[in-house]
Design a protein around this motif. Structure first.
Motif, PDB file in Angstrom:
ATOM      1  N   ARG A  13       0.610  -1.023   0.006  1.00 25.64           N
ATOM      2  CA  ARG A  13       0.263  -0.294   0.098  1.00 25.64           C
ATOM      3  C   ARG A  13       0.682   1.415   0.075  1.00 25.64           C
ATOM      4  NH1 ARG A  13      -4.990   0.548  -0.471  1.00 25.64           N
ATOM      5  NH2 ARG A  13      -6.148   2.826   0.924  1.00 25.64           N
ATOM      6  N   ALA A  14       0.172   2.480  -0.771  1.00 29.68           N
ATOM      7  CA  ALA A  14       1.358   3.591  -1.309  1.00 29.68           C
ATOM      8  C   ALA A  14       0.414   4.654  -1.779  1.00 29.68           C
ATOM      9  CB  ALA A  14       2.726   3.930  -1.537  1.00 29.68           C
ATOM     10  N   MET A  15       0.882   5.519  -1.409  1.00 26.49           N
ATOM     11  CA  MET A  15      -0.032   6.379  -2.094  1.00 26.49           C
ATOM     12  C   MET A  15      -1.651   6.989  -2.015  1.00 26.49           C
ATOM     13  SD  MET A  15       2.155   7.695  -5.941  1.00 26.49           S
ATOM     14  CE  MET A  15       1.454   5.652  -6.283  1.00 26.49           C
ATOM     15  N   GLY A  16      -2.202   6.308  -0.652  1.00 27.51           N
ATOM     16  CA  GLY A  16      -3.502   5.598  -0.051  1.00 27.51           C
ATOM     17  C   GLY A  16      -4.092   4.771  -1.273  1.00 27.51           C
ATOM     18  N   THR A  17      -3.622   4.233  -1.680  1.00 30.32           N
ATOM     19  CA  THR A  17      -3.997   3.234  -2.497  1.00 30.32           C
ATOM     20  C   THR A  17      -3.522   1.663  -2.362  1.00 30.32           C
ATOM     21  OG1 THR A  17      -5.315   3.059  -4.541  1.00 30.32           O
ATOM     22  CG2 THR A  17      -2.524   3.378  -5.037  1.00 30.32           C
ATOM     23  N   ALA A  35      14.358  -5.974  -8.691  1.00 30.64           N
ATOM     24  CA  ALA A  35      14.007  -4.729  -9.020  1.00 30.64           C
ATOM     25  C   ALA A  35      12.783  -4.166  -8.551  1.00 30.64           C
ATOM     26  CB  ALA A  35      13.454  -5.146 -10.557  1.00 30.64           C
ATOM     27  N   LEU A  36      11.948  -5.596  -8.192  1.00 30.83           N
ATOM     28  CA  LEU A  36      10.195  -5.175  -7.035  1.00 30.83           C
ATOM     29  C   LEU A  36      10.604  -4.520  -5.870  1.00 30.83           C
ATOM     30  CD1 LEU A  36       8.591  -8.491  -8.011  1.00 30.83           C
ATOM     31  CD2 LEU A  36       8.343  -6.913  -8.927  1.00 30.83           C
ATOM     32  N   ARG A  37      11.027  -4.421  -5.542  1.00 35.91           N
ATOM     33  CA  ARG A  37      11.953  -3.388  -4.516  1.00 35.91           C
ATOM     34  C   ARG A  37      12.509  -2.008  -4.270  1.00 35.91           C
ATOM     35  NH1 ARG A  37      13.834  -8.788  -2.595  1.00 35.91           N
ATOM     36  NH2 ARG A  37      16.270  -7.887  -2.404  1.00 35.91           N
ATOM     37  N   ALA A  38      12.818  -2.332  -5.238  1.00 40.36           N
ATOM     38  CA  ALA A  38      13.388  -1.022  -5.719  1.00 40.36           C
ATOM     39  C   ALA A  38      12.860  -0.307  -6.644  1.00 40.36           C
ATOM     40  CB  ALA A  38      14.555  -0.897  -7.183  1.00 40.36           C
ATOM     41  N   ALA A  39      11.889  -1.034  -7.358  1.00 40.60           N
ATOM     42  CA  ALA A  39      10.714   0.200  -8.031  1.00 40.60           C
ATOM     43  C   ALA A  39       9.338   0.784  -6.800  1.00 40.60           C
ATOM     44  CB  ALA A  39       9.138  -0.720  -8.562  1.00 40.60           C
ATOM     45  N   GLU A  40       8.941  -0.580  -5.624  1.00 36.41           N
ATOM     46  CA  GLU A  40       8.617  -0.005  -4.544  1.00 36.41           C
ATOM     47  C   GLU A  40       9.462   1.498  -3.695  1.00 36.41           C
ATOM     48  OE1 GLU A  40       8.225  -2.985  -1.199  1.00 36.41           O
ATOM     49  OE2 GLU A  40       7.272  -0.860   0.176  1.00 36.41           O
ATOM     50  N   ALA A  41      10.733   1.508  -3.450  1.00 35.76           N
ATOM     51  CA  ALA A  41      10.998   1.981  -3.059  1.00 35.76           C
ATOM     52  C   ALA A  41      11.164   3.113  -3.819  1.00 35.76           C
ATOM     53  CB  ALA A  41      12.824   1.580  -3.432  1.00 35.76           C
ATOM     54  N   GLU A  42      10.937   3.110  -5.210  1.00 33.26           N
ATOM     55  CA  GLU A  42      10.648   4.682  -5.633  1.00 33.26           C
ATOM     56  C   GLU A  42       9.276   5.431  -5.698  1.00 33.26           C
ATOM     57  OE1 GLU A  42      12.987   6.243  -7.126  1.00 33.26           O
ATOM     58  OE2 GLU A  42      11.253   7.555  -9.518  1.00 33.26           O
ATOM     59  N   LEU A  43       8.680   4.412  -5.836  1.00 31.21           N
ATOM     60  CA  LEU A  43       7.244   4.570  -5.560  1.00 31.21           C
ATOM     61  C   LEU A  43       6.696   5.711  -3.689  1.00 31.21           C
ATOM     62  CD1 LEU A  43       5.026   2.001  -6.952  1.00 31.21           C
ATOM     63  CD2 LEU A  43       5.055   4.126  -7.417  1.00 31.21           C
ATOM     64  N   ARG A  44       7.907   4.951  -2.905  1.00 30.97           N
ATOM     65  CA  ARG A  44       7.474   6.153  -2.052  1.00 30.97           C
ATOM     66  C   ARG A  44       7.945   6.862  -2.217  1.00 30.97           C
ATOM     67  NH1 ARG A  44       4.531   2.914   1.089  1.00 30.97           N
ATOM     68  NH2 ARG A  44       4.669   0.237   0.939  1.00 30.97           N
ATOM     69  N   ARG A  45       9.831   6.831  -2.700  1.00 37.95           N
ATOM     70  CA  ARG A  45      10.386   8.089  -2.703  1.00 37.95           C
ATOM     71  C   ARG A  45       9.507   8.911  -3.385  1.00 37.95           C
ATOM     72  NH1 ARG A  45      13.172  11.354  -5.997  1.00 37.95           N
ATOM     73  NH2 ARG A  45      12.544   9.945  -7.680  1.00 37.95           N
ATOM     74  N   LEU A  46       9.161   9.280  -4.111  1.00 39.32           N
ATOM     75  CA  LEU A  46       7.710   9.923  -5.266  1.00 39.32           C
ATOM     76  C   LEU A  46       6.810  10.636  -4.085  1.00 39.32           C
ATOM     77  CD1 LEU A  46       8.681   8.532  -8.488  1.00 39.32           C
ATOM     78  CD2 LEU A  46       9.761  10.846  -7.594  1.00 39.32           C
ATOM     79  N   GLU A  47       6.167   9.169  -3.344  1.00 41.16           N
ATOM     80  CA  GLU A  47       5.262   9.638  -3.097  1.00 41.16           C
ATOM     81  C   GLU A  47       6.027  10.820  -1.896  1.00 41.16           C
ATOM     82  OE1 GLU A  47       3.114   6.843   0.154  1.00 41.16           O
ATOM     83  OE2 GLU A  47       1.482   7.533   0.049  1.00 41.16           O
ATOM     84  N   ALA A  48       6.830  10.507  -0.613  1.00 40.18           N
ATOM     85  CA  ALA A  48       7.438  11.429   0.257  1.00 40.18           C
ATOM     86  C   ALA A  48       7.775  12.962   0.023  1.00 40.18           C
ATOM     87  CB  ALA A  48       8.378  10.777   0.350  1.00 40.18           C
ATOM     88  N   LEU A  49       7.675  13.439  -1.922  1.00 40.15           N
ATOM     89  CA  LEU A  49       8.089  14.401  -2.077  1.00 40.15           C
ATOM     90  C   LEU A  49       6.507  15.426  -3.062  1.00 40.15           C
ATOM     91  CD1 LEU A  49      10.813  13.705  -4.927  1.00 40.15           C
ATOM     92  CD2 LEU A  49      10.850  14.550  -2.760  1.00 40.15           C
TER      93      LEU A  49
END
Lengths: 287, 93
Positions: A7-11, A27-41
Motif C-alpha cells: 500500500r502506498a500513495m493512499g491506494t 527490481a520489485l523492491r527498487a520499484a517500491e522504493a521509488e514509489l515511496r520516495r515520490l510519495e514523500a515528495l
C-alpha cells in the motif's frame, strides 16, 4: 511471474514482473522504493513533502521530480484549456477532501460545498529550478503525480523483464501484450496492449457523505465545485500513466458523455465511458 | 457706387451658394433599413463574399486549432479488445 503488492500513495499497489529469482525480487523492491520516495515528495497530505512546503511558502526550488510534475501539470492545463488544473487544491479541500481519503470517507463532509477559485498563476522557472505560486494559490498534483510515479516505477522494472505497475487503477505496462480489465456499466471488458498506460477517473470511489447527499473529488475548475456531469467514470489509454490520468480527467470533466466521446474520437484517445444512467460507450477508435 | 453694388451682389451670391451647398439637395433621405441594405447588386455581392470569407476563416482557424491539439497529444499505443482474463483491472483512482 513475480508479484509484489503493498500500500502506498493512499491506494493498493501491485507490481508484476515477468521474471523469477533474486534479481526480479530486487527490481520489485527498487520499484517500491521509488514509489515511496515520490510519495514523500509529492503528497499534499505529508507536511514535509516538497509539495506541502511549496504550498506553504509560495515559492520553492525543489528537486527534479516536483519540477517535472509541475511542468507537466501546467502543460496539461494549457492542452486541456484549463479543464485539467493543478490549482484545484483549495476547491478539493473546500469540498471536504482535506485529509487522507480514509479519514474523509469515515468522517464525511460536515458543511455544504463551497466553491473555491481555480486557475491561479503558477510559474515554473526551469532555468533557476524554481516554482512560484501567486498569492493564495496552492497545488494538488494528486492524479498526475501518481501517474508520474507509476511511470517511474515501470521504468525500473522494464530494465529486467516485461512488467506492469498498477497503483489503484493507474496502470502502466511494457514488454509484452498485457490484458487489462476495464469496468463497464454491467461488467468488465479486457483491453490488450504491449506498451502504454490506462487510467480511470470517476466519481464512484473517492466519494463521501455530505449534507446534500454525496460528494466526490473531481473538481470542475470552471465552477470550483465537484463536477455534476452525467458521467460515472472514464478510462483513457495513453503512452504514459501521467498522460492517461490527464486525459481521463479532462474527458470526465467534458460535462456529458456525448461530448466526451466526440472529444475522444476527435483526439484519437481510446476511451471507455460509463454514464451514471448505466450506459457504456467506447470511443477514440476502440470498438 | 457701382462697385459697391457689385461687391454687395457678390457677397449675396456667395451666401446663397453657401446655403445651397450646405442643404445638399442631391442627398435623398432613406429609412435606416434601406440605408443598411445596399441597393447596388455589386455591393450586395461583395458583402456576401466578405461574409463567406469570414466564415471560411473561422472554419480554417477551428481546423488548425484541432490539428494543433491532436499533434500535442502523443499517438496512443495500439490497443484492442480481447477475451483473455485480465492481469490487472483499472478502476477510478
Amino acid at each position: 511471474m513475480s508479484r509484489h503488492a503493498f500500500r502506498a500513495m493512499g491506494t493498493d499497489v501491485e507490481l508484476l514482473l515477468d521474471a523469477e529469482g533474486a534479481e526480479a525480487q530486487a527490481a520489485l523492491r527498487a520499484a517500491e522504493a521509488e514509489l515511496r520516495r515520490l510519495e514523500a515528495l509529492l503528497s499534499r497530505f505529508l507536511p514535509d513533502s516538497e509539495l506541502s512546503r511549496l504550498n506553504r511558502l509560495g515559492e520553492l526550488a525543489p528537486g527534479p521530480d516536483l519540477l517535472a510534475v509541475a511542468e507537466a501539470a501546467l502543460a496539461a492545463r494549457e492542452l486541456t484549456a484549463g479543464r485539467f488544473d493543478p490549482t484545484v487544491h483549495d476547491a478539493v479541500v473546500a469540498a471536504g477532501y482535506d485529509r487522507t481519503f480514509e479519514l474523509v470517507a469515515a468522517r464525511g463532509a460536515p458543511t455544504p460545498a463551497v466553491a473555491a477559485r481555480c486557475g491561479g498563476g503558477v510559474e515554473v522557472d526551469a532555468a533557476s529550478g524554481t516554482i512560484r505560486l501567486d498569492p493564495g494559490v496552492r497545488l494538488d498534483l494528486g492524479g498526475i503525480a501518481k501517474g508520474y510515479a507509476v511511470d517511474r516505477a515501470l521504468r525500473i522494472l522494464a530494465q529486467h523483464a516485461p512488467a506492469l505497475v498498477d497503483a489503484g487503477g493507474d496502470i502502466a505496462l511494457t514488454g509484452k501484450p498485457w490484458p487489462v480489465g476495464v469496468e463497464t456499466a454491467d461488467g468488465t471488458i479486457t483491453l490488450e496492449l504491449a506498451e502504454g498506460a490506462l487510467a480511470t477517473s470517476g466519481r464512484d470511489r473517492r466519494r463521501w457523505r455530505a449534507p446534500e447527499g454525496e460528494r466526490h473529488h473531481l473538481i470542475d475548475p470552471a465552477t470550483g465545485l465537484p463536477s455534476e456531469g452525467d458521467l460515472l467514470r472514464v478510462t483513457a489509454v495513453a503512452g504514459t500513466a501521467a498522460e492517461a490520468e490527464v486525459l481521463a480527467k479532462a474527458l470526465f470533466l467534458a460535462g456529458d458523455a456525448d461530448r466526451a466521446a466526440a472529444e475522444a474520437d476527435e483526439l484519437g484517445v481510446p476511451a471507455v465511458l460509463v454514464t451514471r444512467a448505466g450506459h457504456t460507450a467506447l470511443a477514440g477508435g476502440l470498438a | 457706387m457701382a462697385r459697391l453694388y457689385a461687391l454687395a451682389a457678390s457677397i449675396l451670391a456667395l451666401f446663397l451658394a453657401w446655403i445651397g451647398i450646405d442643404a445638399a439637395p442631391w442627398q435623398t433621405e432613406q429609412p435606416p433599413a434601406a440605408a443598411a441594405a445596399p441597393a447596388d447588386p455589386a455591393a450586395a455581392a461583395l458583402a456576401a463574399y466578405e461574409r463567406r470569407l469570414r466564415r471560411d476563416a473561422r472554419l480554417v482557424r477551428r481546423v488548425l486549432a484541432q490539428r494543433e491539439r491532436q499533434q500535442s497529444i502523443p499517438a496512443p499505443p495500439a490497443v484492442r479488445i480481447v477475451t483473455a482474463a485480465p492481469a490487472a483491472t483499472t478502476r477510478s483512482s
